[in-house]
Design a protein around this motif. Structure first.
Motif, PDB file in Angstrom:
ATOM      1  N   VAL A 396       0.861  -1.183   0.000  1.00 18.38           N
ATOM      2  CA  VAL A 396       0.000   0.000   0.000  1.00 18.38           C
ATOM      3  C   VAL A 396       0.899   1.235   0.000  1.00 18.38           C
ATOM      4  O   VAL A 396       1.815   1.358   0.821  1.00 18.38           O
ATOM      5  CB  VAL A 396      -0.939   0.013   1.220  1.00 18.38           C
ATOM      6  N   ASN A 397       0.624   2.152  -0.902  1.00 20.46           N
ATOM      7  CA  ASN A 397       1.543   3.250  -1.206  1.00 20.46           C
ATOM      8  C   ASN A 397       1.390   4.435  -0.241  1.00 20.46           C
ATOM      9  O   ASN A 397       1.279   5.588  -0.659  1.00 20.46           O
ATOM     10  CB  ASN A 397       1.295   3.696  -2.654  1.00 20.46           C
ATOM     11  N   TYR A 398       1.383   4.152   1.063  1.00 21.73           N
ATOM     12  CA  TYR A 398       1.234   5.217   2.060  1.00 21.73           C
ATOM     13  C   TYR A 398       2.427   6.173   2.031  1.00 21.73           C
ATOM     14  O   TYR A 398       3.544   5.791   1.661  1.00 21.73           O
ATOM     15  CB  TYR A 398       1.156   4.621   3.474  1.00 21.73           C
ATOM     16  N   ILE A 613      -2.837   3.681  -5.421  1.00 20.79           N
ATOM     17  CA  ILE A 613      -3.023   3.086  -4.094  1.00 20.79           C
ATOM     18  C   ILE A 613      -1.937   2.051  -3.806  1.00 20.79           C
ATOM     19  O   ILE A 613      -1.413   1.982  -2.695  1.00 20.79           O
ATOM     20  CB  ILE A 613      -4.406   2.424  -3.978  1.00 20.79           C
ATOM     21  N   LEU A 614      -1.621   1.247  -4.805  1.00 14.41           N
ATOM     22  CA  LEU A 614      -0.629   0.182  -4.620  1.00 14.41           C
ATOM     23  C   LEU A 614       0.583   0.444  -5.501  1.00 14.41           C
ATOM     24  O   LEU A 614       0.464   1.010  -6.585  1.00 14.41           O
ATOM     25  CB  LEU A 614      -1.226  -1.186  -4.981  1.00 14.41           C
ATOM     26  N   LYS A 615       1.731   0.040  -5.023  1.00 15.49           N
ATOM     27  CA  LYS A 615       2.957   0.153  -5.811  1.00 15.49           C
ATOM     28  C   LYS A 615       3.732  -1.153  -5.726  1.00 15.49           C
ATOM     29  O   LYS A 615       3.622  -1.907  -4.752  1.00 15.49           O
ATOM     30  CB  LYS A 615       3.839   1.286  -5.289  1.00 15.49           C
ATOM     31  N   ASN A 616       4.547  -1.388  -6.750  1.00 11.07           N
ATOM     32  CA  ASN A 616       5.407  -2.559  -6.774  1.00 11.07           C
ATOM     33  C   ASN A 616       6.842  -2.175  -6.437  1.00 11.07           C
ATOM     34  O   ASN A 616       7.255  -1.034  -6.639  1.00 11.07           O
ATOM     35  CB  ASN A 616       5.367  -3.220  -8.161  1.00 11.07           C
ATOM     36  N   VAL A 617       7.576  -3.137  -5.927  1.00 11.11           N
ATOM     37  CA  VAL A 617       8.990  -2.950  -5.614  1.00 11.11           C
ATOM     38  C   VAL A 617       9.796  -3.582  -6.743  1.00 11.11           C
ATOM     39  O   VAL A 617       9.360  -4.562  -7.360  1.00 11.11           O
ATOM     40  CB  VAL A 617       9.324  -3.591  -4.244  1.00 11.11           C
ATOM     41  N   GLN A 618      10.945  -3.009  -7.055  1.00 10.61           N
ATOM     42  CA  GLN A 618      11.791  -3.555  -8.122  1.00 10.61           C
ATOM     43  C   GLN A 618      13.106  -4.066  -7.540  1.00 10.61           C
ATOM     44  O   GLN A 618      13.609  -3.538  -6.548  1.00 10.61           O
ATOM     45  CB  GLN A 618      12.089  -2.485  -9.175  1.00 10.61           C
ATOM     46  N   ASN A 619      13.645  -5.080  -8.205  1.00 11.17           N
ATOM     47  CA  ASN A 619      14.993  -5.603  -7.887  1.00 11.17           C
ATOM     48  C   ASN A 619      15.144  -5.956  -6.409  1.00 11.17           C
ATOM     49  O   ASN A 619      16.160  -5.659  -5.781  1.00 11.17           O
ATOM     50  CB  ASN A 619      16.065  -4.585  -8.293  1.00 11.17           C
ATOM     51  N   LEU A 620      14.128  -6.600  -5.867  1.00  9.83           N
ATOM     52  CA  LEU A 620      14.154  -6.975  -4.448  1.00  9.83           C
ATOM     53  C   LEU A 620      15.000  -8.226  -4.253  1.00  9.83           C
ATOM     54  O   LEU A 620      14.785  -9.250  -4.898  1.00  9.83           O
ATOM     55  CB  LEU A 620      12.718  -7.232  -3.968  1.00  9.83           C
ATOM     56  N   SER A 621      15.989  -8.123  -3.384  1.00  4.39           N
ATOM     57  CA  SER A 621      16.827  -9.279  -3.061  1.00  4.39           C
ATOM     58  C   SER A 621      17.223  -9.191  -1.594  1.00  4.39           C
ATOM     59  O   SER A 621      17.187  -8.121  -0.990  1.00  4.39           O
ATOM     60  CB  SER A 621      18.072  -9.320  -3.950  1.00  4.39           C
ATOM     61  N   TYR A 622      17.600 -10.331  -1.022  1.00  7.64           N
ATOM     62  CA  TYR A 622      17.968 -10.320   0.393  1.00  7.64           C
ATOM     63  C   TYR A 622      18.883 -11.491   0.707  1.00  7.64           C
ATOM     64  O   TYR A 622      18.993 -12.458  -0.062  1.00  7.64           O
ATOM     65  CB  TYR A 622      16.718 -10.382   1.269  1.00  7.64           C
ATOM     66  N   PHE A 623      19.564 -11.397   1.845  1.00  7.79           N
ATOM     67  CA  PHE A 623      20.276 -12.543   2.400  1.00  7.79           C
ATOM     68  C   PHE A 623      20.298 -12.394   3.912  1.00  7.79           C
ATOM     69  O   PHE A 623      20.092 -11.302   4.453  1.00  7.79           O
ATOM     70  CB  PHE A 623      21.697 -12.672   1.821  1.00  7.79           C
ATOM     71  N   LEU A 624      20.528 -13.502   4.583  1.00  7.12           N
ATOM     72  CA  LEU A 624      20.560 -13.540   6.043  1.00  7.12           C
ATOM     73  C   LEU A 624      21.995 -13.731   6.509  1.00  7.12           C
ATOM     74  O   LEU A 624      22.766 -14.476   5.896  1.00  7.12           O
ATOM     75  CB  LEU A 624      19.680 -14.680   6.564  1.00  7.12           C
ATOM     76  N   THR A 658      10.315   2.623   4.426  1.00  8.66           N
ATOM     77  CA  THR A 658       9.751   2.190   5.705  1.00  8.66           C
ATOM     78  C   THR A 658       8.349   1.612   5.507  1.00  8.66           C
ATOM     79  O   THR A 658       7.939   0.692   6.225  1.00  8.66           O
ATOM     80  CB  THR A 658       9.687   3.369   6.685  1.00  8.66           C
ATOM     81  N   VAL A 659       7.607   2.129   4.530  1.00  8.01           N
ATOM     82  CA  VAL A 659       6.268   1.614   4.242  1.00  8.01           C
ATOM     83  C   VAL A 659       6.368   0.241   3.582  1.00  8.01           C
ATOM     84  O   VAL A 659       5.588  -0.675   3.897  1.00  8.01           O
ATOM     85  CB  VAL A 659       5.499   2.604   3.346  1.00  8.01           C
ATOM     86  N   CYS A 660       7.338   0.079   2.679  1.00  5.32           N
ATOM     87  CA  CYS A 660       7.559  -1.234   2.057  1.00  5.32           C
ATOM     88  C   CYS A 660       7.978  -2.260   3.112  1.00  5.32           C
ATOM     89  O   CYS A 660       7.474  -3.397   3.129  1.00  5.32           O
ATOM     90  CB  CYS A 660       8.619  -1.106   0.966  1.00  5.32           C
ATOM     91  N   LEU A 661       8.877  -1.874   4.026  1.00  8.38           N
ATOM     92  CA  LEU A 661       9.300  -2.781   5.104  1.00  8.38           C
ATOM     93  C   LEU A 661       8.139  -3.120   6.036  1.00  8.38           C
ATOM     94  O   LEU A 661       8.033  -4.245   6.528  1.00  8.38           O
ATOM     95  CB  LEU A 661      10.434  -2.148   5.907  1.00  8.38           C
ATOM     96  N   ARG A 662       7.285  -2.151   6.282  1.00  3.02           N
ATOM     97  CA  ARG A 662       6.103  -2.385   7.126  1.00  3.02           C
ATOM     98  C   ARG A 662       5.243  -3.505   6.544  1.00  3.02           C
ATOM     99  O   ARG A 662       4.755  -4.376   7.262  1.00  3.02           O
ATOM    100  CB  ARG A 662       5.291  -1.090   7.232  1.00  3.02           C
ATOM    101  N   GLU A 663       5.082  -3.498   5.216  1.00  2.00           N
ATOM    102  CA  GLU A 663       4.297  -4.543   4.556  1.00  2.00           C
ATOM    103  C   GLU A 663       5.012  -5.892   4.638  1.00  2.00           C
ATOM    104  O   GLU A 663       4.390  -6.922   4.890  1.00  2.00           O
ATOM    105  CB  GLU A 663       4.047  -4.165   3.099  1.00  2.00           C
ATOM    106  N   ILE A 664       6.328  -5.896   4.427  1.00  6.00           N
ATOM    107  CA  ILE A 664       7.083  -7.148   4.480  1.00  6.00           C
ATOM    108  C   ILE A 664       6.990  -7.770   5.870  1.00  6.00           C
ATOM    109  O   ILE A 664       6.711  -8.964   6.033  1.00  6.00           O
ATOM    110  CB  ILE A 664       8.560  -6.906   4.102  1.00  6.00           C
TER     111      ILE A 664
END
Length: 669
Positions: A396-398, A613-624, A658-664
């Motif tokens: 949600v694109n808050y 209202i909604l947005k997409n994220v691009q090039n999302l990657s992660y590691f632990l 921070t809004v994208c992280l909130r959703e994750i």
């Protein structure tokens, strides 16, 4: 941060902490001009290596959200991007398409062709009457860039401003000169005239006809005599034959230009580009510190967007009236204040808010745990499903908390509401409301509220608090009354004044988005507003916002990813369903039901816009990464390990990490 606001995905999420230190949150502007950004991010990450960090790929912009940054369509506004244009020694002008947007630029091109066609007709009575409107442009700098960009691309057009509305029409002077010299010479002459480079000259082609030269001299002196002077010069060609041509140059002005042997001494504004790396500083606070050090105004700095305070951020900036040599003299002096300056070089013009293509984020989330209600599943699986959900569905694109002043007693939207209601004294007192800390800035604010002694408060405030000092100087002169407070707000740059009003509009948008999703979910319903990706380039951005009909709802014609909500203003339409009614009730609650969204005393004009209202994220990657380096996370559950999540992604302009992280994470910060 956004209590009770909606989430999009159905995943469980997890807990963790962000911004433990600024190096845990690194923000880099995407696709900034290479001349400004350079390789600072690479240098930064080399100085703070992160084992196993995934490589980042960049993709071309896609999706409707790119059409206008964070807003899908803005009546009377456009993405304000300035790029080098002319390459001919006449200076550089902004690229017209990036200032107007492609649809409006195409319409202007068609109008220009029509003007030329009309000139070609022998008895075209309406050729001089044709006009094309570029709409209202309230920002003087934007208007100046547009004037220059239109005339550089179409030198046969004339641009005018009527009550802030920009009008384009055929230039009769161009047409008249075309009858005396070639069209190429005419075009080059008018580009020279518009560029206004003081130490430059323009020469027409050699002309052996003295009477014809006299006619050209008379034309230029009659039309441009106050600005230009002409002279005929005779040279010899390779065959020793005399060639006489007319040379034009700008007249000198007493006090601003001096004659010298080589022509005119240039007194143009100097622009210097650099990349600002800051840590634990607000963008405006950093600018205040730099302005105080360089002895210039904060308004002499330009940038493309506001960056987080609790982060390491890298962003291009341009400063006016400061040479590269002078900026380099700062050396390491600003490092003690949390700033570094990279890639210093000459520039040609200001940057503009909204010019950025987006931001790249490198974030570390620490202290990973299950939510208290979810202790049975494997934490690694929870993280994987959360990332996959946001990759697929977006968020949600808050507007994020930094839009409102996270943690402050008085948030920026409250000041914006007071300004909209033209309660100038109240807005000033909200502005000077102190936080619960004992430091020079907050002590000065407390003193002002207790005494209204603007002069004494000025002495107490540190030099870098430039906005406060600007306001206080006017209050000291005019008093802490309605007139004095109005003069005080006018003393602050326009971009900062309107920032507070935009914060209020953003708050309303956040609440509207939450209400829309709770009322109708992800289904597109009758009365929704959708952003259409029309290929017809003659359709304006505003006309691409369409009201969904009952039959279109039944046919599931549109996707929730096309639905927009309006940012309140005077030139937008509202949804024709329950959401539209909600807007009217919400504004009435704040006593704004009759608000014109124009604050004339402060020269503020709020047309409004539309935001997806909604947005997409691009090039999302992660590691632990575990603190126990010898343990392979892949072979173990995370529950008993001290593990951090390293996550990288790109977001469009006006989207908040921070809004994208909130959703994750399904977690408010």
């Amino acid at each position: 941060m956004l209590p009770s606001f909606s989430y999009l995905g159905e995943h469980a999420g997890f807990r963790g902490t962000i911004k433990n230190s600024p190096s845990d949150f690194v923000v880099t502007e995407l696709e900034a001009p290479e001349l400004l950004l350079g390789d600072c991010r690479a240098e930064l990450l080399r100085s703070s290596p992160r084992p196993g960090e995934p490589k980042r790929r960049r993709t071309e912009p896609s999706g409707p959200g790119r059409a206008g940054g964070g807003c899908a369509a803005c009546p009377g506004t456009s993405e304000r991007e300035a790029e080098p244009g002319l390459q001919s020694g006449l200076g550089r002008a902004p690229v017209l398409e990036s200032l107007l947007g492609e649809p409006a630029s195409e319409l202007l091109g068609k109008f220009a062709c029509d003007v030329k066609d009309a000139w070609g007709l022998e008895n075209s009575a309406d050729a001089g009457a044709r006009e094309f409107s570029l709409g209202p442009r309230l920002d003087k700098k934007i208007r100046a860039d547009l004037h220059s960009a239109v005339r550089q691309k179409f030198p046969f057009l004339l641009t005018l401003t009527k009550d802030n509305e920009m009008i384009v029409k055929g230039n009769p002077d161009y047409r008249e000169l075309c009858q005396l010299v070639t069209e190429k010479e005419t075009s080059d002459f008018f580009k020279f005239l518009d560029a206004k480079l003081e130490n430059s000259t323009f020469s027409f082609e050699p002309d052996g006809n003295k009477e014809h030269r006299k006619t050209v001299h008379h034309f230029i002196n009659r039309k441009f005599g106050k600005l230009l002077e002409t002279k005929s010069f005779t040279t010899t060609d390779v065959n020793d034959q005399p060639n006489t041509s007319i040379t034009v140059r700008f007249r000198g002005k007493s006090g601003s230009r001096k004659r010298c042997a080589g022509g005119f001494q240039e007194k143009q504004d100097v622009y210097t580009a650099f990349t600002l790396q800051k840590e634990n500083l607000e963008t405006l606070e950093a600018i205040g510190l730099l302005a105080a050090e360089l002895d210039v105004l904060p308004s002499d700095f330009s940038y493309t967007g506001i960056k987080d305070k609790k982060a390491i951020t890298l962003q291009p900036m341009v400063v006016k009236k400061v040479t590269p040599e002078r900026l380099k003299e700062l050396g390491n002096k600003m490092e003690k204040k949390g700033m570094k300056i990279h890639n210093i070089r000459p520039a040609y013009q200001h940057l503009r808010l909204g010019q950025l293509k987006g931001n790249h984020f490198d974030i570390i989330v620490r202290d990973l745990q299950h939510h208290s209600h979810d202790s049975s599943a494997d934490l690694k699986e929870r993280i994987a499903e959360a990332v996959e959900s946001v990759k697929t569905k977006g968020f949600v694109n808050y507007y994020g908390p930094q839009r409102f002043g996270q943690g402050q007693i008085v948030q920026t939207d409250q000041i914006g509401l007071a300004l909209l209601k033209e309660k100038m004294v109240k807005a000033v007192k909200l502005f000077f409301t102190p936080e619960d800390t004992d430091d020079p800035v907050n002590n000065a604010k407390r003193y002002f509220l207790q005494t209204e002694d603007a002069k004494g408060t000025l002495v107490m405030l540190p030099e870098f608090k430039v906005r406060e000092k600007m306001l206080l100087r006017a209050l000291n002169r005019y008093g802490v009354n309605d007139e004095g407070c109005t003069k005080g707000w006018l003393n602050i740059p326009h971009s900062l004044r309107i920032f507070y009003v935009h914060a209020y509009c953003s708050k309303i948008w956040n609440e509207a988005a939450s209400y829309r999703l709770k009322t109708y979910g992800s289904k597109v319903v009758e009365g929704d507003l959708v952003f259409l990706e029309e290929n017809d380039e003659n359709i304006s951005l505003n006309d691409k916002v369409h009201v969904v009909t009952a039959s279109e709802e039944s046919a599931n014609k549109y996707s929730i990813y096309q639905v927009v909500l309006p940012m309140v203003g005077h030139s937008i339409k509202y949804p024709s369903n329950k959401v539209g009614q909600w807007y009217h009730e919400r504004l009435s609650k704040d006593e704004l039901e009759l608000c014109k969204f124009r604050v004339s005393p402060l020269q503020l004009n709020i047309p409004g816009c539309y935001r997806l209202i909604l947005k997409n994220v691009q090039n999302l990657s992660y590691f632990l990464e575990s603190s126990e380096k010898e343990i392979k996370i892949e072979d173990n559950h995370l529950n008993d390990l001290e593990v951090s999540l390293h996550i990288s992604f790109d977001l469009d302009p006006s989207c908040y990490a921070t809004v994208c992280l909130r959703e994750i994470m399904k977690c408010d910060f």
